[in-house]
Design a protein around this motif. Structure first.
Motif, PDB file in Angstrom:
ATOM      1  N   GLY A  47       0.829  -1.194   0.000  1.00 20.25           N
ATOM      2  CA  GLY A  47       0.000   0.000   0.000  1.00 20.25           C
ATOM      3  C   GLY A  47       0.862   1.240   0.000  1.00 20.25           C
ATOM      4  O   GLY A  47       1.865   1.305   0.706  1.00 20.25           O
ATOM      5  N   VAL A  48       0.476   2.214  -0.787  1.00 24.08           N
ATOM      6  CA  VAL A  48       1.235   3.450  -0.911  1.00 24.08           C
ATOM      7  C   VAL A  48       0.523   4.609  -0.213  1.00 24.08           C
ATOM      8  O   VAL A  48       1.111   5.310   0.592  1.00 24.08           O
ATOM      9  CB  VAL A  48       1.462   3.795  -2.395  1.00 24.08           C
ATOM     10  CG1 VAL A  48       2.137   5.157  -2.535  1.00 24.08           C
ATOM     11  CG2 VAL A  48       2.273   2.710  -3.074  1.00 24.08           C
ATOM     12  N   SER A  49      -0.741   4.783  -0.545  1.00 23.81           N
ATOM     13  CA  SER A  49      -1.466   5.924   0.007  1.00 23.81           C
ATOM     14  C   SER A  49      -2.965   5.687  -0.114  1.00 23.81           C
ATOM     15  O   SER A  49      -3.421   4.920  -0.969  1.00 23.81           O
ATOM     16  CB  SER A  49      -1.075   7.201  -0.746  1.00 23.81           C
ATOM     17  OG  SER A  49      -1.684   8.337  -0.168  1.00 23.81           O
ATOM     18  N   CYS A  50      -3.722   6.379   0.747  1.00 24.22           N
ATOM     19  CA  CYS A  50      -5.173   6.227   0.753  1.00 24.22           C
ATOM     20  C   CYS A  50      -5.789   7.540   1.218  1.00 24.22           C
ATOM     21  O   CYS A  50      -5.196   8.238   2.051  1.00 24.22           O
ATOM     22  CB  CYS A  50      -5.545   5.078   1.695  1.00 24.22           C
ATOM     23  SG  CYS A  50      -7.299   4.679   1.823  1.00 24.22           S
ATOM     24  N   THR A  58      -5.712  11.454   4.953  1.00 22.77           N
ATOM     25  CA  THR A  58      -4.782  10.721   4.110  1.00 22.77           C
ATOM     26  C   THR A  58      -3.897   9.794   4.920  1.00 22.77           C
ATOM     27  O   THR A  58      -3.636  10.023   6.109  1.00 22.77           O
ATOM     28  CB  THR A  58      -3.888  11.688   3.320  1.00 22.77           C
ATOM     29  OG1 THR A  58      -3.212  12.556   4.230  1.00 22.77           O
ATOM     30  CG2 THR A  58      -4.708  12.522   2.349  1.00 22.77           C
ATOM     31  N   TYR A  59      -3.449   8.761   4.254  1.00 17.62           N
ATOM     32  CA  TYR A  59      -2.499   7.812   4.822  1.00 17.62           C
ATOM     33  C   TYR A  59      -1.379   7.638   3.806  1.00 17.62           C
ATOM     34  O   TYR A  59      -1.637   7.560   2.596  1.00 17.62           O
ATOM     35  CB  TYR A  59      -3.183   6.467   5.079  1.00 17.62           C
ATOM     36  CG  TYR A  59      -2.209   5.350   5.359  1.00 17.62           C
ATOM     37  CD1 TYR A  59      -1.617   4.633   4.323  1.00 17.62           C
ATOM     38  CD2 TYR A  59      -1.865   5.016   6.670  1.00 17.62           C
ATOM     39  CE1 TYR A  59      -0.716   3.622   4.564  1.00 17.62           C
ATOM     40  CE2 TYR A  59      -0.967   3.997   6.927  1.00 17.62           C
ATOM     41  CZ  TYR A  59      -0.393   3.300   5.868  1.00 17.62           C
ATOM     42  OH  TYR A  59       0.504   2.304   6.116  1.00 17.62           O
ATOM     43  N   TYR A  60      -0.156   7.578   4.292  1.00 18.38           N
ATOM     44  CA  TYR A  60       0.985   7.334   3.416  1.00 18.38           C
ATOM     45  C   TYR A  60       1.878   6.258   4.015  1.00 18.38           C
ATOM     46  O   TYR A  60       2.108   6.239   5.224  1.00 18.38           O
ATOM     47  CB  TYR A  60       1.819   8.605   3.231  1.00 18.38           C
ATOM     48  CG  TYR A  60       1.093   9.723   2.526  1.00 18.38           C
ATOM     49  CD1 TYR A  60       0.468  10.740   3.248  1.00 18.38           C
ATOM     50  CD2 TYR A  60       1.029   9.762   1.135  1.00 18.38           C
ATOM     51  CE1 TYR A  60      -0.201  11.763   2.603  1.00 18.38           C
ATOM     52  CE2 TYR A  60       0.360  10.787   0.483  1.00 18.38           C
ATOM     53  CZ  TYR A  60      -0.251  11.782   1.227  1.00 18.38           C
ATOM     54  OH  TYR A  60      -0.917  12.796   0.579  1.00 18.38           O
ATOM     55  N   ALA A  61       2.398   5.425   3.172  1.00 15.62           N
ATOM     56  CA  ALA A  61       3.435   4.510   3.611  1.00 15.62           C
ATOM     57  C   ALA A  61       4.665   5.325   4.012  1.00 15.62           C
ATOM     58  O   ALA A  61       4.926   6.392   3.428  1.00 15.62           O
ATOM     59  CB  ALA A  61       3.785   3.535   2.488  1.00 15.62           C
ATOM     60  N   ASP A  62       5.398   4.840   4.983  1.00 20.46           N
ATOM     61  CA  ASP A  62       6.565   5.586   5.454  1.00 20.46           C
ATOM     62  C   ASP A  62       7.553   5.871   4.319  1.00 20.46           C
ATOM     63  O   ASP A  62       8.205   6.920   4.303  1.00 20.46           O
ATOM     64  CB  ASP A  62       7.283   4.792   6.553  1.00 20.46           C
ATOM     65  CG  ASP A  62       6.516   4.805   7.858  1.00 20.46           C
ATOM     66  OD1 ASP A  62       6.798   3.944   8.718  1.00 20.46           O
ATOM     67  OD2 ASP A  62       5.616   5.655   8.028  1.00 20.46           O
ATOM     68  N   SER A  63       7.630   4.964   3.381  1.00 24.12           N
ATOM     69  CA  SER A  63       8.608   5.088   2.304  1.00 24.12           C
ATOM     70  C   SER A  63       8.325   6.243   1.345  1.00 24.12           C
ATOM     71  O   SER A  63       9.213   6.659   0.598  1.00 24.12           O
ATOM     72  CB  SER A  63       8.689   3.780   1.514  1.00 24.12           C
ATOM     73  OG  SER A  63       7.423   3.462   0.970  1.00 24.12           O
ATOM     74  N   VAL A  64       7.080   6.764   1.373  1.00 25.59           N
ATOM     75  CA  VAL A  64       6.737   7.827   0.428  1.00 25.59           C
ATOM     76  C   VAL A  64       6.351   9.127   1.129  1.00 25.59           C
ATOM     77  O   VAL A  64       6.084  10.130   0.455  1.00 25.59           O
ATOM     78  CB  VAL A  64       5.602   7.394  -0.521  1.00 25.59           C
ATOM     79  CG1 VAL A  64       5.950   6.089  -1.216  1.00 25.59           C
ATOM     80  CG2 VAL A  64       4.269   7.280   0.206  1.00 25.59           C
ATOM     81  N   LYS A  65       6.300   9.128   2.446  1.00 22.77           N
ATOM     82  CA  LYS A  65       5.916  10.341   3.165  1.00 22.77           C
ATOM     83  C   LYS A  65       6.842  11.496   2.817  1.00 22.77           C
ATOM     84  O   LYS A  65       8.061  11.346   2.762  1.00 22.77           O
ATOM     85  CB  LYS A  65       5.961  10.087   4.678  1.00 22.77           C
ATOM     86  CG  LYS A  65       4.752   9.349   5.210  1.00 22.77           C
ATOM     87  CD  LYS A  65       4.860   9.137   6.712  1.00 22.77           C
ATOM     88  CE  LYS A  65       3.674   8.352   7.232  1.00 22.77           C
ATOM     89  NZ  LYS A  65       3.789   8.050   8.681  1.00 22.77           N
ATOM     90  N   VAL A 102      -6.083  -0.756   8.346  1.00 22.40           N
ATOM     91  CA  VAL A 102      -6.419  -1.690   9.412  1.00 22.40           C
ATOM     92  C   VAL A 102      -5.170  -1.913  10.255  1.00 22.40           C
ATOM     93  O   VAL A 102      -4.147  -2.382   9.749  1.00 22.40           O
ATOM     94  CB  VAL A 102      -6.932  -3.027   8.836  1.00 22.40           C
ATOM     95  CG1 VAL A 102      -7.246  -4.002   9.959  1.00 22.40           C
ATOM     96  CG2 VAL A 102      -8.157  -2.786   7.963  1.00 22.40           C
ATOM     97  N   TYR A 103      -5.282  -1.568  11.544  1.00 21.72           N
ATOM     98  CA  TYR A 103      -4.134  -1.690  12.457  1.00 21.72           C
ATOM     99  C   TYR A 103      -2.882  -1.063  11.857  1.00 21.72           C
ATOM    100  O   TYR A 103      -1.788  -1.636  11.925  1.00 21.72           O
ATOM    101  CB  TYR A 103      -3.880  -3.152  12.814  1.00 21.72           C
ATOM    102  CG  TYR A 103      -5.039  -3.796  13.536  1.00 21.72           C
ATOM    103  CD1 TYR A 103      -5.405  -3.356  14.811  1.00 21.72           C
ATOM    104  CD2 TYR A 103      -5.781  -4.806  12.945  1.00 21.72           C
ATOM    105  CE1 TYR A 103      -6.481  -3.938  15.468  1.00 21.72           C
ATOM    106  CE2 TYR A 103      -6.850  -5.396  13.597  1.00 21.72           C
ATOM    107  CZ  TYR A 103      -7.199  -4.950  14.857  1.00 21.72           C
ATOM    108  OH  TYR A 103      -8.252  -5.520  15.509  1.00 21.72           O
ATOM    109  N   GLY A 104      -3.052   0.078  11.240  1.00 17.16           N
ATOM    110  CA  GLY A 104      -1.919   0.814  10.711  1.00 17.16           C
ATOM    111  C   GLY A 104      -1.423   0.361   9.355  1.00 17.16           C
ATOM    112  O   GLY A 104      -0.466   0.949   8.819  1.00 17.16           O
ATOM    113  N   SER A 105      -2.053  -0.647   8.788  1.00 13.20           N
ATOM    114  CA  SER A 105      -1.633  -1.147   7.486  1.00 13.20           C
ATOM    115  C   SER A 105      -2.706  -0.855   6.439  1.00 13.20           C
ATOM    116  O   SER A 105      -3.896  -1.001   6.700  1.00 13.20           O
ATOM    117  CB  SER A 105      -1.394  -2.655   7.540  1.00 13.20           C
ATOM    118  OG  SER A 105      -0.298  -2.954   8.375  1.00 13.20           O
TER     119      SER A 105
END
Length: 122
Positions: A47-50, A58-65, A102-105
């Motif tokens: 997952g990258v972003s939502c 918004t949510y971002y994976a740490d790798s793309v923040k 879900v649970y941070g993922s």
């Protein structure tokens, strides 16, 4: 028929930028969080972003923040992903999908589109 059509992929040099777009149809767009996932050859999909439908959280994976920005236009049923500072490891096929955290993922929640390929040259 549910459709999530991703576009905007291409070849870019490391450090460059791309803007992905996702056009949705066939379901009530305003009811769903929409996001981006990617899969590199030989690797699992991640997952990258939502982005949520109403308040735009918004949510971002740490790798793309700090490098990627997701946005949505509920009038046009579109979601975009602005990708800056692209790295070699950002390469892969990017998919647009309904999503949830879900649970941070970040996981997909049912509707998936065909991907668009992002290639990053070093």
């Amino acid at each position: 028929e549910v459709q999530l059509q991703a576009s905007g992929g291409g070849l870019v040099q490391a450090g460059g930028s791309l803007r992905l777009s996702c056009a949705a149809s066939g379901f009530t767009f305003d009811n769903y969080a929409i996001g981006w996932f990617r899969q590199a050859p030989g690797k699992e999909r991640e997952g990258v972003s939502c982005i949520t439908p109403s308040d735009g959280k918004t949510y971002y994976a740490d790798s793309v923040k700090g490098r990627f920005t997701i946005s949505r236009d509920n009038r046009r049923n579109t979601v975009s992903l602005e990708m800056n500072g692209l790295k070699y490891e950002d390469a892969g096929t990017y998919y647009c999908a309904t999503c949830q955290v879900v649970y941070g993922s970040l996981i997909g929640s049912g509707y998936w589109g065909r991907g668009t390929l992002v290639t990053v040259s070093s």
